[in-house]
Design a protein around this motif. Structure first.
Motif, mmCIF file in Angstrom:
data_model
loop_
_atom_site.group_PDB
_atom_site.id
_atom_site.type_symbol
_atom_site.label_atom_id
_atom_site.label_comp_id
_atom_site.label_asym_id
_atom_site.label_seq_id
_atom_site.Cartn_x
_atom_site.Cartn_y
_atom_site.Cartn_z
ATOM 1 N N LEU A 8 0.910 -0.914 -0.140
ATOM 2 C CA LEU A 8 0.427 -0.203 0.226
ATOM 3 C C LEU A 8 0.468 1.073 0.210
ATOM 4 O O LEU A 8 0.658 1.956 -1.093
ATOM 5 C CB LEU A 8 -0.909 -0.216 1.328
ATOM 6 N N CYS A 9 2.162 1.311 0.501
ATOM 7 C CA CYS A 9 2.690 2.268 1.040
ATOM 8 C C CYS A 9 2.663 2.745 -0.678
ATOM 9 O O CYS A 9 3.377 3.740 -1.289
ATOM 10 C CB CYS A 9 3.743 2.431 1.986
ATOM 11 N N GLN A 10 4.289 1.958 -1.276
ATOM 12 C CA GLN A 10 4.192 2.095 -2.054
ATOM 13 C C GLN A 10 3.898 2.334 -3.425
ATOM 14 O O GLN A 10 3.855 3.339 -4.136
ATOM 15 C CB GLN A 10 5.019 0.761 -3.090
ATOM 16 N N GLU A 11 1.852 2.423 -3.388
ATOM 17 C CA GLU A 11 1.211 1.973 -4.331
ATOM 18 C C GLU A 11 0.548 3.970 -3.671
ATOM 19 O O GLU A 11 0.288 4.962 -5.097
ATOM 20 C CB GLU A 11 0.068 1.079 -4.144
ATOM 21 N N TYR A 20 -2.095 11.362 -9.225
ATOM 22 C CA TYR A 20 -2.387 12.030 -9.035
ATOM 23 C C TYR A 20 -1.391 13.554 -9.496
ATOM 24 O O TYR A 20 -1.262 14.742 -8.590
ATOM 25 C CB TYR A 20 -2.634 12.470 -7.577
ATOM 26 N N ARG A 21 -0.788 13.743 -10.312
ATOM 27 C CA ARG A 21 0.412 14.437 -10.894
ATOM 28 C C ARG A 21 -0.237 15.286 -10.929
ATOM 29 O O ARG A 21 0.000 16.334 -10.743
ATOM 30 C CB ARG A 21 1.488 13.253 -12.118
ATOM 31 N N LYS A 22 -1.323 15.503 -12.086
ATOM 32 C CA LYS A 22 -1.753 16.902 -12.103
ATOM 33 C C LYS A 22 -2.696 17.640 -10.636
ATOM 34 O O LYS A 22 -2.055 18.772 -10.427
ATOM 35 C CB LYS A 22 -3.092 16.580 -13.731
ATOM 36 N N TRP A 199 -7.433 11.398 -3.280
ATOM 37 C CA TRP A 199 -6.072 10.171 -2.945
ATOM 38 C C TRP A 199 -6.538 9.852 -1.706
ATOM 39 O O TRP A 199 -6.345 8.104 -1.815
ATOM 40 C CB TRP A 199 -5.306 11.038 -3.263
ATOM 41 N N ARG A 200 -6.917 9.891 -0.674
ATOM 42 C CA ARG A 200 -7.177 9.061 0.189
ATOM 43 C C ARG A 200 -8.293 8.112 0.044
ATOM 44 O O ARG A 200 -8.595 7.272 0.156
ATOM 45 C CB ARG A 200 -8.462 10.171 1.361
ATOM 46 N N ASN A 201 -9.537 8.299 -0.278
ATOM 47 C CA ASN A 201 -10.268 7.867 -0.633
ATOM 48 C C ASN A 201 -9.916 7.010 -1.765
ATOM 49 O O ASN A 201 -10.509 5.575 -1.706
ATOM 50 C CB ASN A 201 -11.770 8.136 -1.409
ATOM 51 N N PHE A 202 -8.962 7.065 -2.243
ATOM 52 C CA PHE A 202 -8.846 6.167 -3.978
ATOM 53 C C PHE A 202 -8.006 5.026 -3.040
ATOM 54 O O PHE A 202 -7.787 3.848 -3.443
ATOM 55 C CB PHE A 202 -7.528 6.982 -5.173
#
Length: 288
Positions: A8-11, A20-22, A199-202
């Motif tokens: 999970l951390c790496q993901e 989520y780059r943009k 990001w949190r929800n994903f």
């Protein structure tokens, strides 16, 4: 052949600069560069409350440290203002899950503010700042990084106008008046809260709320606001965005281009200027 599952951390880290780059990585880098928030040789204390904003800040700062050509140091501080054991453990578990090496220290802030009726949130914020500066300096840091984001900046500006009778913004960095050589930075200054939530929800992550009696009252209210002026402003902006999707961007742009020539008064570097003081002057400066 069975594909190896990515931890999970790496993901979560990979998604910051990929999926989520943009919305996360690029605005984060834009803010750091635009306001010169991180300099070579800095030792920055990233302040973690356990909420979504400070955790995203910690992960983005880790990524920046890995990819920068101008080395700097990081420490990750958690101040426990009086959390119950479950909330404290939640912070510890999330930090371990996301590989954030935290340093935890205690304070009595909740105990002090719980018996204060007037401006308890202001007192809490002021006390937190002092504890964080003091611990960061003890650890050899020259900066503390807080998780205030674009949405906080806009809400604070509107809230000050509506309830504080002032046009005052939240700057991206501040030099401490009480702790020599220390500076406060806000690297999420250009990052929208919606992106942090996405990001949190994903990743199906669950983080700590403020956990004080005032946010508990807000959460218990049927309108989701309770007595919180900040939540009231947040809901107002959400409503206004229906008719004007760019309203938050307009407020943000406004604080970058204040037209002092149209103001009937202002404060600058400790000096107050009334309309008659400003009228006909070519520049601001110290009075005689």
């Amino acid at each position: 052949m069975e594909q190896t599952k990515i931890p999970l951390c790496q993901e979560a880290e990979r998604s910051l600069i990929k999926k989520y780059r943009k919305t996360l990585w690029n605005p984060f880098i834009a803010g750091v560069k635009r306001y010169s928030l991180v300099e070579p040789g800095d030792k920055i204390a990233v302040c973690i409350s356990g909420g979504k904003d400070s955790i995203v800040l910690a992960k983005l700062m880790q990524e920046l440290q890995r990819h920068t050509e101008s080395p700097f140091e990081l420490v990750f501080m958690v101040m426990d203002p009086g959390y119950n054991p479950e909330n404290r453990q939640k912070i510890i578990d999330n930090a371990a899950l996301l590989e954030i090496p935290v340093t935890i220290f205690d304070s009595d802030i909740f105990a002090v503010t719980e018996v204060v009726d007037r401006n308890p949130c202001y007192l809490c914020a002021k006390m937190r700042r002092g504890f964080l500066y003091n611990k960061a300096k003890e650890l050899g840091c020259n900066k503390i990084a807080l998780g205030h984001h674009f949405s906080d900046v806009v809400e604070t500006t509107v809230m000050g106008l509506f309830y504080g009778a002032q046009i005052q913004a939240m700057p991206p960095k501040l030099t401490s008046k009480n702790f020599e050589g220390m500076e406060l930075i806000r690297p999420l200054y250009c990052v929208h809260e919606d992106a942090i939530i996405a990001w949190r929800n994903f990743h199906n992550l669950s983080f700590l709320q403020c956990a004080c009696r005032f946010t508990e009252a807000r959460d218990a209210a049927n309108d989701g606001i309770g007595e919180s002026k900040r939540q009231e402003i947040k809901q107002l902006l959400k409503t206004l965005k229906v008719g004007n999707p760019n309203i938050e961007k307009s407020v943000f742009a406004a604080i970058h281009g204040v037209q002092l020539d149209t103001m009937v008064g202002c404060k600058f570097r400790g000096y107050t200027y009334e309309f008659n003081d400003l009228y006909g002057r070519n520049s601001l400066g110290e009075t005689d």
